[in-house]
Write a protein that holds these residues in place. Structure first.
Motif, short mmCIF file in Angstrom:
data_model
loop_
_atom_site.label_atom_id
_atom_site.label_comp_id
_atom_site.label_asym_id
_atom_site.label_seq_id
_atom_site.Cartn_x
_atom_site.Cartn_y
_atom_site.Cartn_z
N GLU A 236 177.78 111.30 104.78
CA GLU A 236 177.29 112.62 104.38
C GLU A 236 178.06 113.74 105.09
OE1 GLU A 236 173.13 112.34 105.19
OE2 GLU A 236 172.64 111.72 103.14
N VAL A 237 178.37 113.54 106.37
CA VAL A 237 179.14 114.55 107.09
C VAL A 237 180.55 114.66 106.52
CG1 VAL A 237 180.17 115.12 109.33
CG2 VAL A 237 177.79 114.39 109.21
N ARG A 238 181.13 113.53 106.15
CA ARG A 238 182.46 113.55 105.55
C ARG A 238 182.44 114.33 104.24
NH1 ARG A 238 186.70 110.52 106.66
NH2 ARG A 238 185.46 109.06 107.88
N THR A 239 181.39 114.12 103.44
CA THR A 239 181.27 114.85 102.18
C THR A 239 181.08 116.34 102.44
OG1 THR A 239 180.30 112.90 101.14
CG2 THR A 239 179.97 115.02 100.04
N MET A 240 180.23 116.67 103.40
CA MET A 240 179.95 118.07 103.72
C MET A 240 181.21 118.80 104.17
SD MET A 240 177.59 119.64 106.76
CE MET A 240 178.93 119.54 107.94
N LEU A 241 182.00 118.14 105.02
CA LEU A 241 183.20 118.77 105.56
C LEU A 241 184.38 118.70 104.60
CD1 LEU A 241 183.10 117.45 109.26
CD2 LEU A 241 182.44 119.71 108.44
N GLY A 242 184.25 117.89 103.56
CA GLY A 242 185.39 117.70 102.66
C GLY A 242 186.52 116.93 103.33
N SER A 243 186.15 116.05 104.27
CA SER A 243 187.17 115.30 105.01
C SER A 243 187.79 114.21 104.14
CB SER A 243 186.55 114.65 106.26
OG SER A 243 185.97 115.63 107.09
N ILE A 244 188.98 113.80 104.52
CA ILE A 244 189.69 112.75 103.80
C ILE A 244 189.15 111.40 104.23
CG2 ILE A 244 191.95 111.79 103.26
CD1 ILE A 244 191.57 114.69 102.40
N ASP A 245 188.84 110.55 103.27
CA ASP A 245 188.43 109.18 103.57
C ASP A 245 189.67 108.43 104.06
OD1 ASP A 245 187.51 106.63 103.72
OD2 ASP A 245 186.63 106.58 101.72
N ARG A 246 189.62 107.96 105.30
CA ARG A 246 190.80 107.33 105.88
C ARG A 246 191.17 106.02 105.21
NH1 ARG A 246 190.70 108.40 112.44
NH2 ARG A 246 191.39 110.57 112.31
N THR A 247 190.28 105.51 104.37
CA THR A 247 190.62 104.29 103.62
C THR A 247 191.89 104.51 102.81
OG1 THR A 247 188.28 103.72 103.45
CG2 THR A 247 189.78 102.61 101.95
N TYR A 248 192.02 105.71 102.23
CA TYR A 248 193.22 106.02 101.44
C TYR A 248 194.45 106.08 102.34
CZ TYR A 248 190.04 107.24 97.64
OH TYR A 248 189.08 107.21 96.67
N VAL A 249 194.30 106.62 103.54
CA VAL A 249 195.43 106.70 104.46
C VAL A 249 195.89 105.29 104.84
CG1 VAL A 249 196.18 107.48 106.74
CG2 VAL A 249 194.71 108.94 105.35
N TYR A 250 194.94 104.39 105.08
CA TYR A 250 195.31 103.02 105.43
C TYR A 250 195.99 102.32 104.26
CZ TYR A 250 192.34 103.84 109.46
OH TYR A 250 191.80 104.36 110.61
N LYS A 251 195.57 102.65 103.03
CA LYS A 251 196.24 102.08 101.85
C LYS A 251 197.68 102.57 101.76
CE LYS A 251 192.18 101.31 98.90
NZ LYS A 251 191.48 101.71 97.66
N LEU A 252 197.90 103.84 102.06
CA LEU A 252 199.26 104.36 102.04
C LEU A 252 200.14 103.66 103.06
CD1 LEU A 252 198.54 108.20 101.72
CD2 LEU A 252 199.47 106.71 99.94
N LEU A 253 199.61 103.47 104.27
CA LEU A 253 200.38 102.81 105.32
C LEU A 253 200.59 101.33 104.99
CD1 LEU A 253 198.76 104.45 108.47
CD2 LEU A 253 201.02 104.88 107.52
N GLN A 254 199.60 100.70 104.36
CA GLN A 254 199.77 99.32 103.94
C GLN A 254 200.87 99.21 102.89
OE1 GLN A 254 197.97 96.70 105.34
NE2 GLN A 254 199.55 95.51 104.29
N GLY A 255 200.92 100.22 102.00
CA GLY A 255 201.98 100.24 101.00
C GLY A 255 203.36 100.36 101.64
N LEU A 256 203.46 101.14 102.71
CA LEU A 256 204.74 101.25 103.42
C LEU A 256 205.11 99.92 104.08
CD1 LEU A 256 204.33 104.75 105.13
CD2 LEU A 256 205.81 104.19 103.20
N LEU A 257 204.11 99.25 104.66
CA LEU A 257 204.36 97.95 105.29
C LEU A 257 204.86 96.93 104.27
CD1 LEU A 257 201.43 97.43 107.82
CD2 LEU A 257 203.85 97.15 108.30
N ASP A 258 204.24 96.93 103.10
CA ASP A 258 204.56 95.93 102.07
C ASP A 258 205.71 96.38 101.16
OD1 ASP A 258 202.48 94.47 103.10
OD2 ASP A 258 201.03 95.13 101.62
N GLN A 259 206.28 97.58 101.44
CA GLN A 259 207.31 98.13 100.57
C GLN A 259 206.83 98.19 99.11
OE1 GLN A 259 211.04 98.86 101.87
NE2 GLN A 259 209.34 99.47 103.14
#
Length: 538
Positions: A236-259
């Motif tokens: 709820e705090v993440r939604t209120m603040l409009g923060s980025i869900d870090r799950t997406y960030v980890y997916k981006l970094l996983q994509g870099l790892l896996d090319q």
């Protein structure tokens, strides 16, 4: 009784109750306790760090009826009236609304008169940098020759806008921005006292969003309590603040790892569908890379991070040089992102740049694809060189285990260490540590590795323990790992692999120079091969 916001309810009323700013509080407490008081104090710092609060506590210490020094009683009429903002000898002025010289002169007309009730007449001027130049001139005269019963407490967020003549007549104290950990600890205390249920990751989000301001943090906390109907949850705090869900960030970094370019673009598309700000996404990506880099050097640095396990998992798999490269590309991209035709396209290009410029480092170990160093006992490996007439094989000799002018620390036989390192399936910093060491001896369960002194920085207890665990798994018996530091160069798997690369490069350059077509071009056109432009072809 009407509700009192948390920022006002939990405003400190004594110096010990303040969070942080010890460097300022110590000086003020000593001055009050030893009666070494200056006539003018300037408190600077960003919003919400406690400038006005410190000034009010200081004024209360000066005028407390029951106590002298830095510990006002808090119960006498003077203390209570200062807390309630109605003490007649504490004159608070908002300089933003009193900028005219007439206002300042009217304010200072009564300076010469003795205080009505307290020991001192205190002038608290907030946002003093907003005064006009004429107002500063009027104030300067009083600061030069202040009456003994008057104290000036000035506060500002922009001290650089004050005339040097004012600055030179004040004792200046710079209040620092508060660390997120410090803010989160205070918020936890406040919520416990208020009886509000909360999740710790939610507090970390609020403290990071407060940007160093305790007042902003308490205001956000009020908002979060209202949003969550009396409780705080991470989602709820993440939604209120409009923060980025870090799950997406980890997916981006996983994509870099896996090319995995397809996976990266799919994640970017998911972010775009949610309407998230790509500037914020990039900031979050940089924050995670920072935590990964810290985890690789000091694993205990992120123990308070909510997603500690995810950070450590990436730290184990990512190469340290890759993390630094991605961070640098992201940092430069943050500057260039507003110049892109659209933010999404700019962010996509930034991620593709990270993908394209990932270095083919000597020690790089892509996931699922380990590159074995060539052993000196193996047959010659053909090296291909790109020349003007096409690609042609060039025979290369097996790499010499050492350069003639470079002494090597002798090692004991215990199997081919470089092969053992590859067979253990190591990654990240553990692989780096093993590849930059070599086996000196194995006596029973004692494995002794020798390492150049300059590489000792790679070692930490956590990384050594992981290498010891891998050796135990490999040998199938309890292992105790010891390191021996050597001042001379040590021929390690990393050095061995570097030698292979250097020999292949030299062979490629020799092949180009010996190529008849290249020689003919050089003779006809008086041309020369550009240094460092020749690369071996796998």
């Amino acid at each position: 009784m009407s509700y009192q916001v948390l920022a006002r309810k939990w405003r400190p009323k004594t110096f010990p109750a303040m969070v942080g700013q010890e460097h300022v509080l110590r000086a003020l407490i000593n001055a009050l306790d030893n009666d070494r008081l200056h006539h003018a104090y300037l408190f600077t710092g960003t919003r919400g760090v406690g400038k006005t609060t410190v000034a009010r506590i200081f004024a209360k210490s000066l005028n407390c009826e029951q106590s002298l020094g830095s510990q006002p009683c808090g119960v006498c009429s003077a203390c209570r009236e200062i807390d309630e903002g109605r003490f007649i000898d504490l004159i608070e002025v908002d300089a933003a609304s009193k900028t005219k010289v007439e206002d300042t002169r009217e304010l200072l007309e009564n300076v010469q008169y003795a205080p009505t009730r307290g020991r001192y007449k205190v002038y608290l001027i907030d946002e003093v940098h907003m005064l006009s130049s004429h107002s500063f001139n009027a104030l300067l005269k009083t600061l030069e020759e202040p009456p003994p019963h008057v104290k000036f407490l000035l506060a500002t967020t922009e001290p650089q806008k004050l005339p040097v003549t004012i600055l030179s007549r004040c004792l200046q104290f710079n209040l620092k921005r508060m660390a997120p950990e410090m803010i989160a600890g205070h918020l936890e205390y406040v919520l416990t006292e208020e009886g509000v249920a909360f999740e710790k990751p939610a507090l970390i989000q609020i403290s990071e969003g407060a940007d160093g301001s305790m007042r902003d943090a308490l205001s956000l906390l009020d908002q979060a309590i209202a949003y969550g109907a009396g409780r705080l949850t991470d989602a709820e705090v993440r939604t209120m603040l409009g923060s980025i869900d870090r799950t997406y960030v980890y997916k981006l970094l996983q994509g870099l790892l896996d090319q995995d370019g397809v996976g990266i673009l799919a994640t970017v598309n998911a972010l775009a569908e949610q309407g998230l700000d790509f500037n914020a996404v990039l900031a979050e990506l940089l924050s995670v890379l920072n935590k990964i880099a810290l985890a690789q050097v000091v694993p205990s640095a992120n123990t308070n991070t909510p997603d500690f396990e995810s950070i450590m998992a990436l730290a184990k798999r990512m190469m340290a040089e890759d993390v630094q490269l991605y961070y640098q590309i992201g940092l430069m991209g943050r500057r260039d992102l507003p110049l892109a035709p659209d933010l999404r396209g700019g962010f996509e290009m930034l991620m593709l740049r990270m993908l394209a410029f990932r270095p083919d480092g000597v020690l790089e170990q892509p996931v699922g694809k380990k590159q074995r160093p060539v052993a000196s006992t193996e047959p010659s490996v053909p090296v291909l060189a790109q020349s003007a007439s096409g690609v042609r094989p060039v025979a290369s000799e097996p790499p010499s285990p050492q350069k003639p002018d470079e002494p090597v620390t002798p090692v004991a036989e215990g199997g081919a260490w470089h092969e053992l390192v590859e067979q253990m399936g190591l990654n990240g910093m553990v692989y780096q540590l093993a590849a930059n060491s070599t086996l000196e001896s194995k006596e029973g369960g004692l494995v002794r590795l020798v390492q150049s002194a300059k590489n000792a920085v790679m070692r930490s207890k956590a990384i050594e323990q992981r290498l010891q665990d891998a050796l135990q798994k490999y040998y199938g018996e309890p292992i105790r790992l010891e390191f021996v530091s050597a001042e001379r160069p040590v021929f390690t798997p990393a050095a061995r692999q570097q030698k292979v690369v250097e020999d292949r490069q030299q062979a490629a350059e020799n092949a180009i120079q010996a190529d008849p077509n290249v020689q003919k071009i050089q003779d006809v056109f008086d041309a020369q091969v550009v240094p460092n432009s020749v690369r071996p072809v796998d």
